[in-house]
Motif scaffolding. Sequence first.
Motif, short mmCIF file in Angstrom:
data_model
loop_
_atom_site.label_atom_id
_atom_site.label_comp_id
_atom_site.label_asym_id
_atom_site.label_seq_id
_atom_site.Cartn_x
_atom_site.Cartn_y
_atom_site.Cartn_z
N ARG A 1 6.47 -13.11 -0.25
CA ARG A 1 7.15 -13.88 -1.30
C ARG A 1 6.55 -13.63 -2.68
NH1 ARG A 1 12.16 -15.82 -0.29
NH2 ARG A 1 12.27 -17.34 1.39
N ASN A 2 5.22 -13.45 -2.75
CA ASN A 2 4.54 -13.38 -4.04
C ASN A 2 4.05 -11.99 -4.41
OD1 ASN A 2 4.52 -16.32 -4.68
ND2 ASN A 2 3.37 -16.42 -2.78
N ALA A 3 4.36 -11.00 -3.58
CA ALA A 3 3.79 -9.67 -3.77
C ALA A 3 4.26 -9.00 -5.06
CB ALA A 3 4.11 -8.78 -2.57
N LYS A 4 5.54 -8.93 -5.26
CA LYS A 4 6.09 -8.24 -6.42
C LYS A 4 7.20 -9.07 -7.03
CE LYS A 4 3.53 -4.62 -5.56
NZ LYS A 4 2.46 -4.16 -6.42
N LYS A 5 7.41 -8.88 -8.31
CA LYS A 5 8.38 -9.71 -9.02
C LYS A 5 9.74 -9.03 -9.11
CE LYS A 5 5.29 -12.83 -9.55
NZ LYS A 5 5.30 -13.99 -8.66
N ILE A 6 10.34 -8.79 -7.96
CA ILE A 6 11.73 -8.36 -7.91
C ILE A 6 12.46 -9.34 -7.00
CG2 ILE A 6 11.13 -5.92 -8.28
CD1 ILE A 6 11.90 -5.44 -5.32
N PRO A 7 13.76 -9.47 -7.15
CA PRO A 7 14.51 -10.39 -6.27
C PRO A 7 14.29 -10.04 -4.80
CG PRO A 7 15.88 -9.67 -8.09
CD PRO A 7 14.64 -8.84 -8.15
N LEU A 8 14.18 -11.07 -3.97
CA LEU A 8 13.87 -10.90 -2.56
C LEU A 8 14.76 -11.78 -1.70
CD1 LEU A 8 11.93 -10.04 -0.17
CD2 LEU A 8 10.58 -12.07 -0.78
N VAL A 9 15.27 -11.21 -0.61
CA VAL A 9 15.92 -11.97 0.44
C VAL A 9 15.03 -11.82 1.67
CG1 VAL A 9 17.98 -12.29 1.86
CG2 VAL A 9 18.21 -11.53 -0.52
N LEU A 10 14.53 -12.94 2.18
CA LEU A 10 13.57 -12.91 3.28
C LEU A 10 14.21 -13.48 4.55
CD1 LEU A 10 10.71 -12.03 3.94
CD2 LEU A 10 9.90 -14.27 3.19
N LEU A 11 14.27 -12.65 5.59
CA LEU A 11 14.91 -12.99 6.85
C LEU A 11 13.85 -13.05 7.95
CD1 LEU A 11 17.53 -10.06 6.71
CD2 LEU A 11 17.66 -12.24 5.48
N VAL B 1 0.81 -1.22 0.00
CA VAL B 1 0.00 0.00 0.00
C VAL B 1 0.85 1.27 0.00
CG1 VAL B 1 -1.78 1.31 1.25
CG2 VAL B 1 -1.86 -1.20 1.22
N GLU B 2 1.85 1.33 0.85
CA GLU B 2 2.56 2.58 1.09
C GLU B 2 3.71 2.84 0.11
OE1 GLU B 2 1.26 4.52 3.21
OE2 GLU B 2 0.07 3.18 4.48
N LYS B 3 4.34 1.79 -0.36
CA LYS B 3 5.54 1.94 -1.19
C LYS B 3 5.33 1.29 -2.55
CE LYS B 3 7.76 3.75 2.29
NZ LYS B 3 8.10 5.18 2.32
N ASN B 4 6.05 1.79 -3.54
CA ASN B 4 6.08 1.15 -4.85
C ASN B 4 7.36 0.34 -4.94
OD1 ASN B 4 5.85 0.29 -7.46
ND2 ASN B 4 5.92 2.31 -8.39
N ILE B 5 7.25 -0.92 -4.58
CA ILE B 5 8.44 -1.77 -4.48
C ILE B 5 9.11 -1.96 -5.84
CG2 ILE B 5 7.23 -3.97 -4.79
CD1 ILE B 5 10.06 -3.23 -2.27
N GLU B 6 8.37 -1.75 -6.91
CA GLU B 6 8.93 -1.93 -8.25
C GLU B 6 9.90 -0.81 -8.63
OE1 GLU B 6 5.51 -2.56 -10.71
OE2 GLU B 6 5.21 -4.59 -9.95
N ASP B 7 10.01 0.21 -7.77
CA ASP B 7 11.03 1.25 -7.96
C ASP B 7 12.42 0.75 -7.56
OD1 ASP B 7 9.14 3.05 -8.83
OD2 ASP B 7 8.93 4.06 -6.89
N TYR B 8 12.48 -0.45 -6.98
CA TYR B 8 13.73 -0.98 -6.46
C TYR B 8 14.17 -2.19 -7.26
CZ TYR B 8 12.49 2.07 -2.61
OH TYR B 8 12.14 3.17 -1.88
N ASP B 9 15.46 -2.49 -7.17
CA ASP B 9 16.03 -3.63 -7.88
C ASP B 9 16.03 -4.89 -7.03
OD1 ASP B 9 17.02 -2.13 -10.31
OD2 ASP B 9 18.11 -1.05 -8.74
N LEU B 10 15.93 -4.73 -5.71
CA LEU B 10 16.03 -5.85 -4.79
C LEU B 10 15.38 -5.46 -3.47
CD1 LEU B 10 17.49 -8.64 -4.02
CD2 LEU B 10 19.35 -7.20 -3.19
N ALA B 11 14.77 -6.43 -2.80
CA ALA B 11 14.21 -6.19 -1.47
C ALA B 11 14.83 -7.16 -0.48
CB ALA B 11 12.69 -6.37 -1.49
N VAL B 12 15.20 -6.63 0.68
CA VAL B 12 15.65 -7.44 1.81
C VAL B 12 14.68 -7.15 2.96
CG1 VAL B 12 17.51 -7.94 3.43
CG2 VAL B 12 18.05 -7.33 1.06
N ILE B 13 13.86 -8.13 3.28
CA ILE B 13 12.81 -7.93 4.27
C ILE B 13 13.02 -8.88 5.44
CG2 ILE B 13 10.33 -8.08 4.71
CD1 ILE B 13 9.89 -7.12 1.86
N GLN B 14 13.04 -8.30 6.63
CA GLN B 14 13.23 -9.06 7.87
C GLN B 14 11.90 -9.15 8.59
OE1 GLN B 14 14.24 -6.86 11.28
NE2 GLN B 14 12.94 -8.53 12.00
N MET B 15 11.26 -10.33 8.49
CA MET B 15 10.02 -10.53 9.24
C MET B 15 10.33 -10.64 10.73
SD MET B 15 7.80 -13.02 6.71
CE MET B 15 6.49 -13.23 7.93
#
Length: 201
Positions: free
Chosen positions: A143-153, A55-69
Motif C-alpha cells: 500500500r505504501n511502497a510507491k505513489k502510483i494508483p493501486l488496486v489491491l486484491l 527490488v526487481e521492478k521500477n513500479i514508477e514506470d507504470y501509471d497504475l498497479a493491480v496487485i493480487q495478494m
Amino acid sequence: MKIYFDGCSWTQGAELENPEEERFSKLVCNELAAEETNIAVSGGSNDRIVRNLLVEKNIEDYDLAVIQMTLPTRTEYHDDKWVRVNPPHNFNQPFYQRQSIIKWFDEKVRLQQHSDFWKYYYTHITSVKYFETKEKIHYHTIRNAKKIPLVLLTINWWTKLPFDLQLENGTRSMKHRYNHPNKKYHKLIANKITDIIKNKT
C-alpha cells in the motif's frame, strides 16, 4: 497508460485455454486501452510480490498497479534462483491440521531440497498469528511502497484486512477443477477491477 499486474496463478490465468488473451489483466487493459505488464506466476507468494515491487521492478514506470495478494502461508527462498514454497491450501479452522502438512511433505515431496526444514517450519514454527502478521506487513508495504494508483486484491478467504476486492469465497461455481477462475469469472473480475479503477481516477 501502462498497468502493472502481479500475483499468483489467478492473475497469471492458470487453466485458461488462452491466458494471454482471456485473463482479467488483459481484459482490463483492453477496456482501458492500456498496455499490460503481467508478471504473475503460479504458486507465487506475497514475499515474491514485495520483492518484485521493491527490488526487481521500477513500479514508477507504470501509471497504475493491480496487485493480487495470495495466501500468506506461501513463501520463497534463494538457492542460486528463487524457489517457491507453496504448502497445501486446506487451512480450515482451526487454522490447519499439522498432520496434513506432514503428510503432504512426506507423500508429495514437492520440495526436493530442504524438505525437512520446511516441514519443521510449518509444523513447529508457524501459527495463525505468525501468518496474519506476515500478511499485514506485506499489505502495508504494498500500500505504501510507491505513489502510483493501486488496486489491491486477494484470494485469501480468511484475511481480516480491507482489500479493494476479495476474489476467493470458497465456491466453485465459476472455477476450474483446481479452483482457478474460469473464463466467465475472469470477465467478472475484470469488470469489477475496471469499476474500481474508474472510481479511483
